[in-house]
Motif scaffolding. Structure first.
Motif, mmCIF file in Angstrom:
data_model
loop_
_atom_site.group_PDB
_atom_site.id
_atom_site.type_symbol
_atom_site.label_atom_id
_atom_site.label_comp_id
_atom_site.label_asym_id
_atom_site.label_seq_id
_atom_site.Cartn_x
_atom_site.Cartn_y
_atom_site.Cartn_z
ATOM 1 N N MET A 1 39.687 42.403 46.118
ATOM 2 C CA MET A 1 39.477 41.001 46.370
ATOM 3 C C MET A 1 40.764 40.236 46.049
ATOM 4 O O MET A 1 41.463 40.567 45.104
ATOM 5 N N VAL A 2 41.031 39.241 46.834
ATOM 6 C CA VAL A 2 42.146 38.335 46.581
ATOM 7 C C VAL A 2 41.545 36.972 46.249
ATOM 8 O O VAL A 2 40.703 36.467 46.989
ATOM 9 N N ALA A 3 41.950 36.401 45.122
ATOM 10 C CA ALA A 3 41.496 35.069 44.728
ATOM 11 C C ALA A 3 42.681 34.123 44.771
ATOM 12 O O ALA A 3 43.729 34.401 44.191
ATOM 13 N N ILE A 4 42.500 33.008 45.481
ATOM 14 C CA ILE A 4 43.530 31.980 45.560
ATOM 15 C C ILE A 4 42.940 30.706 44.966
ATOM 16 O O ILE A 4 41.898 30.236 45.416
ATOM 17 N N VAL A 5 43.589 30.194 43.934
ATOM 18 C CA VAL A 5 43.120 28.987 43.254
ATOM 19 C C VAL A 5 44.244 27.960 43.298
ATOM 20 O O VAL A 5 45.384 28.266 42.944
ATOM 21 N N HIS A 6 43.912 26.762 43.741
ATOM 22 C CA HIS A 6 44.895 25.685 43.828
ATOM 23 C C HIS A 6 44.331 24.470 43.119
ATOM 24 O O HIS A 6 43.154 24.159 43.250
ATOM 25 N N GLY A 7 45.165 23.787 42.343
ATOM 26 C CA GLY A 7 44.700 22.590 41.668
ATOM 27 C C GLY A 7 45.829 21.622 41.363
ATOM 28 O O GLY A 7 46.989 22.010 41.245
ATOM 29 N N ILE A 8 45.458 20.360 41.291
ATOM 30 C CA ILE A 8 46.381 19.314 40.868
ATOM 31 C C ILE A 8 45.779 18.672 39.625
ATOM 32 O O ILE A 8 44.676 18.118 39.667
ATOM 33 N N LEU A 9 46.507 18.797 38.514
ATOM 34 C CA LEU A 9 46.031 18.286 37.229
ATOM 35 C C LEU A 9 46.060 16.767 37.169
ATOM 36 O O LEU A 9 46.922 16.128 37.762
ATOM 37 N N ARG A 10 45.141 16.236 36.399
ATOM 38 C CA ARG A 10 45.201 14.814 36.057
ATOM 39 C C ARG A 10 46.262 14.650 34.969
ATOM 40 O O ARG A 10 46.459 15.531 34.143
ATOM 41 N N ARG A 11 46.919 13.529 34.978
ATOM 42 C CA ARG A 11 47.905 13.240 33.930
ATOM 43 C C ARG A 11 47.196 13.284 32.577
ATOM 44 O O ARG A 11 46.054 12.891 32.455
ATOM 45 N N GLY A 12 47.860 13.789 31.576
ATOM 46 C CA GLY A 12 47.271 13.876 30.240
ATOM 47 C C GLY A 12 46.558 15.192 29.967
ATOM 48 O O GLY A 12 46.112 15.438 28.857
ATOM 49 N N GLU A 13 46.437 16.068 30.974
ATOM 50 C CA GLU A 13 45.730 17.341 30.808
ATOM 51 C C GLU A 13 46.676 18.537 30.776
ATOM 52 O O GLU A 13 46.237 19.674 30.686
ATOM 53 N N LEU A 14 47.981 18.283 30.839
ATOM 54 C CA LEU A 14 48.948 19.370 30.986
ATOM 55 C C LEU A 14 48.949 20.333 29.800
ATOM 56 O O LEU A 14 48.931 21.547 29.981
ATOM 57 N N ILE A 15 48.961 19.831 28.586
ATOM 58 C CA ILE A 15 49.045 20.708 27.405
ATOM 59 C C ILE A 15 47.838 21.631 27.325
ATOM 60 O O ILE A 15 47.985 22.837 27.113
ATOM 61 N N THR A 16 46.647 21.084 27.534
ATOM 62 C CA THR A 16 45.438 21.912 27.494
ATOM 63 C C THR A 16 45.461 22.939 28.619
ATOM 64 O O THR A 16 45.105 24.101 28.420
#
Length: 118
Positions: A1-16
């Protein structure tokens, strides 16, 4: 299986996100179903895409949804709505060429990919 995940973070969530991503990546590296992966960042540091190869659909599901793998990061992301955009795609490979940096072909049972004459 190939899994492709794409996301754009909300500001302020980068460290977590980085903390959860490092944990999940280290767990994937030692998971028996993980065959290799690559992460791509577009608009640093907030837009990320990962492409991961899994021995079977079932083993990918174990990693994604059971404790110890990626489940805690996913639960956190859904609960806190950490991403402005999120897309998940899974596919079944029909051919395979290359190894994504691992010591053996990820899908040895598949024929080589037709690379348009390359």
């Amino acid at each position: 299986m190939v899994a492709i995940v794409h996301g754009i973070l909300r500001r302020g969530e980068l460290i977590t996100f980085v903390r959860n991503n490092v944990h999940a990546a280290s767990r994937a590296a030692h998971h028996p179903g993980h065959r290799g992966s690559v992460d791509i960042s577009a608009q640093l540091p907030f837009e990320h895409t990962s492409i991961s190869l899994w021995k079977t659909y079932e083993l990918a599901q174990v990693f994604a949804y059971r404790p110890g793998g990626h489940a805690s990061a996913m639960k956190h992301a859904l609960k806190k709505k950490t991403h402005r955009v999120g897309v998940f795609l899974q596919a079944r490979p029909t051919a395979c060429t290359g190894a994504l940096g691992i010591d053996q072909p990820p899908f040895p049972q598949l024929p080589p990919a037709n690379r348009a004459g390359l």
